[in-house]
Scaffold this active site. Structure first.
Site, short mmCIF file in Angstrom:
data_model
loop_
_atom_site.label_atom_id
_atom_site.label_comp_id
_atom_site.label_asym_id
_atom_site.label_seq_id
_atom_site.Cartn_x
_atom_site.Cartn_y
_atom_site.Cartn_z
CD GLU A 1 -41.43 69.30 29.06
OE1 GLU A 1 -41.11 70.09 28.15
OE2 GLU A 1 -41.52 69.64 30.25
CE LYS B 1 -36.87 79.30 41.60
NZ LYS B 1 -37.04 78.39 40.47
NE ARG C 1 -44.72 72.97 25.23
CZ ARG C 1 -44.08 73.92 25.87
NH1 ARG C 1 -42.83 73.76 26.19
NH2 ARG C 1 -44.69 75.03 26.18
#
Ligand SMILES: Cc1ncc(C[n+]2csc(CCOP(=O)(O)OP(=O)(O)O)c2C)c(N)n1
Ligand SMILES: CC(=O)[C@@H](O)[C@H](O)COP(=O)(O)O
Ligand SMILES: [Mg+2]
Length: 622
Positions: A365, A280, A393
């Site tokens: 979530e 990353k 969600r």
């Protein structure tokens, strides 16, 4: 410039192989330069430059279809599909989105923004292909962070039943926004360091498969054996055991190796997962060193990596962070939960001070909410810190696991209201509607930074499901003198007059102040009330207001349908009040990306538009 030769999809295929590496460098330079001006998701995009190039070399877009999970890493894909010019207006109003959008290009086959959806959508595309007689490749690219989401597991379970090719690219950079967490992350780490085993696997499998007639069978048998040999022979056995072929780990910065693997993957007649390892932030030192900070970057100075502008005022997340630290200090029962957003929600300080009472559950979530319900049932006081749009969600978990049992879970809902550059998928404009219909739920919204702190303290001492919602960005530091103690279900008079009453929720109190000033300047009397509670609504206050006002204006940064105003209107309509109600809220529409102040104007939530609407409604009433 090689990049200038890439003006439409598949132009990359016209380049020579020797051009690939310099092109990757040009793409990185381009992304760093553009994002340093506009802001955007830099680190994830720098990590997938070669991966995306290799996909564009091995596949044929737009016939082939790629679903980008979350979609925040799709910038190189945009560049390679003729959208270079769009980067000047990236994430600006009317400009190019930071996520894949079907309306933007026929090379974007599925819109994303929230995580862990790509495998499900990919399976849908595969089934549609089968049923319509298509031949295209379908590829889902999912990060190691997004793979921690429940939907991804549900989809893998389903993918294992496929009888035709489906390619899942698992982009493993060991990072979610923060460091990736949990068992899956550990498992992937184990496989990353298993390259020796993997080469052994590939070699052994190739050799065995070459044995005429029996080879394939031996490989199948070997894969099934429960012996320790299996561990050695089959990295990725979790996937293999489910019936999903595992290829990898592959160096995600080696275009040759990636193309070869993609071509191998195309030959598989069911679901195949390619485990690609990337870095990353690759190629920009500040982003490599601070991938979290450059996940979603504000405009920055390229040479130093430092933000171009420094915030002078605290934002709501900072205030929440401070109050959580204090609450954690005072009450050992207070615990905090995040679904992979320790930085964004401001819980990092809590984590550092009370590591045993902090839980990062990954991008999960739904699990976060039911886990919190369990903690509450066990006698603790869980605070779930979550963005408004991501809590969507977990609607059923809020209802089924928290509210039916009336458990004391505190929902600290950040990014409530328009968030700006992320657009439709991330605007937090539905929470008042989706939460206020749930019995037992209490909902609050602070008008300024002190009230956020007071409401958090109130919430921790309450008993039952309770949510408070606050917006992205700078915390309002006006109206400090109005700090009456929070009383359950009671709103707050700010200015008490007659004729017109403005009753505003949270962030809209500041706007309502401006509206009131303008109305007063024009000669109107105007009351200002801070709603404080969205559920329950303050019926006592409504009775009072109805006695001395002709027009009640509700103001909220939420869609009109099912929001605060809707509930107030219903209450007023059910009574014999001689008072009209005007609801100022967002329309029944999705709001695209752009600067928040500009978006407020677009949706009619700016003071100027509201003043006009209030006068029209009031004059019409007289
Ligand atoms: C449902 C949901 N929760 C949280 C987020 C916020 N979010 C966006 S990207 C991200 C991390 C994704 O990690 P990964 O998939 O590994 O991609 P990377 O950025 O490492 O490339 C998170 C938590 C989201 N988009 N959707
Ligand atoms: C892609 C995604 O979902 C996150 O990276 C999000 O963009 C973060 O938003 P904030 O910048 O408001 O934390
Ligand atoms: Mg990752």
């Amino acid at each position: 410039m090689l990049l200038e030769q890439i003006n439409q999809v598949n132009d990359i295929k016209k380049l020579n192989k020797e051009d690939w590496e310099p092109l990757a460098q040009e793409i990185r330079d381009f992304l760093i330069e553009k994002i340093s001006v506009t802001g955007g998701h830099l680190a994830s995009n720098l990590g997938v430059v070669e991966l995306t190039m290799a996909m564009h070399l091995a596949f044929n877009f737009p016939e082939d279809q790629v679903v980008w999970d979350v979609g925040h890493q799709s910038y190189t894909h945009k560049l390679l599909t003729g959208r270079r010019a769009g980067f000047d207006d990236l994430r600006k109003y009317g400009g190019m989105s930071g996520f894949p959008k079907r309306k933007e290009s026929n090379c974007d086959c599925f819109d994303t923004g929230h995580s862990s959806t790509s495998i499900s959508a990919g399976i849908g595309l595969v089934k549609a292909r089968e049923l319509t007689g298509g031949h295209q490749s379908v590829i889902s690219v999912i990060g190691d962070g997004s793979m921690t989401g429940g939907m991804a597991f549900e989809a893998l379970n389903n993918a294992s039943q496929l009888k035709s090719n489906f390619i899942i690219i698992l982009n493993d950079n060991q990072m979610s926004i923060a460091e990736n967490v949990g068992g899956l992350s550990q498992y992937l780490n184990g496989m990353r360091s298993n390259e020796g085993y993997n080469n052994f696997k590939a070699g052994l499998q190739n050799t065995l498969e070459k044995i005429p007639v029996y080879g394939d069978g031996i490989v199948r048998q070997l894969k099934k054996t429960k012996s320790g040999l299996k561990q050695l022979v089959i990295p990725g056995m979790f996937f293999e055991d489910m019936g999903i072929t595992y290829l990898g780990p592959v160096d995600g910065h080696n275009i040759d190796q990636l193309i070869r693997t993609f071509n191998d993957a195309k030959k598989v007649h069911h679901a195949v997962l390619i485990h690609v390892c990337t870095k990353k932030g690759k190629g920009y030192e500040p982003a490599e060193r601070h991938p979290s900070r450059f996940h979603g970057a504000e405009p920055f100075v390229i040479e130093t990596g430092l933000p171009k502008s420094r915030r002078s005022k605290a934002n709501y997340t900072d205030i929440f962070s401070t109050v959580m630290r204090k609450l954690g200090d005072r009450d050992e029962k207070v615990v905090a939960i995040t679904a992979a957003m320790p930085d964004g929600t401001g819980l990092k300080r809590f984590k550092n001070m009370f590591p045993d009472r902090f839980f990062d559950v990954g991008i999960a979530e739904q699990h976060a909410v039911t886990f919190a319900a369990g903690l509450a049932a066990g006698g603790l006081k869980p605070v779930v810190a979550v963005y408004s749009s991501f809590l969507q969600r977990a609607y059923d978990q809020v209802l089924h696991d928290v509210c039916i049992q009336n458990l004391h879970v505190i929902f600290a809902i950040d990014r409530a209201g328009l968030v700006g550059s992320d657009g439709e998928t991330h605007q937090g404009i539905f929470d008042l509607s989706y939460l206020s219909g749930i019995p037992n739920m209490t909902i609050m919204a602070p008008k300024n930074k002190w009230e956020l702190s007071d409401m958090m303290k109130f919430a921790v001492n309450y008993d039952g499901p309770i949510a408070l919602r606050y917006p992205r960005g700078e915390a309002y530091d006006g109206l400090q003198e109005f700090r009456a103690p929070i009383a359950y279900g009671r709103s707050e008079w700010i200015y008490e007059e007659a004729d017109i009453a403005l009753m505003a929720v949270g962030s809209m109190v500041k706007t309502a102040e401006q509206v009131r000033d303008a109305l007063k300047d024009t000669g109107y009397n105007c009351t200002l009330i801070n709603a404080r509670f969205v559920k329950p609504i303050d019926e006592q206050m409504l009775e009072e207001v109805a006695k001395q006002h002709k027009l009640l204006v509700t103001l909220e940064e939420n869609v009109r349908n099912g929001g605060f105003g809707d509930h107030v209107l219903e209450y007023v309509n059910d009574r014999d009040f001689d008072m009209k109600v005007l609801n100022i809220a967002l329309p029944d529409e999705y709001v695209e990306h752009g600067n928040v102040a500009l978006l407020h104007k677009e949706v009619g939530l700016d003071a100027e538009t509201i003043v006009k609407r209030v006068i029209t409604a009031y004059v019409g009433e007289m």
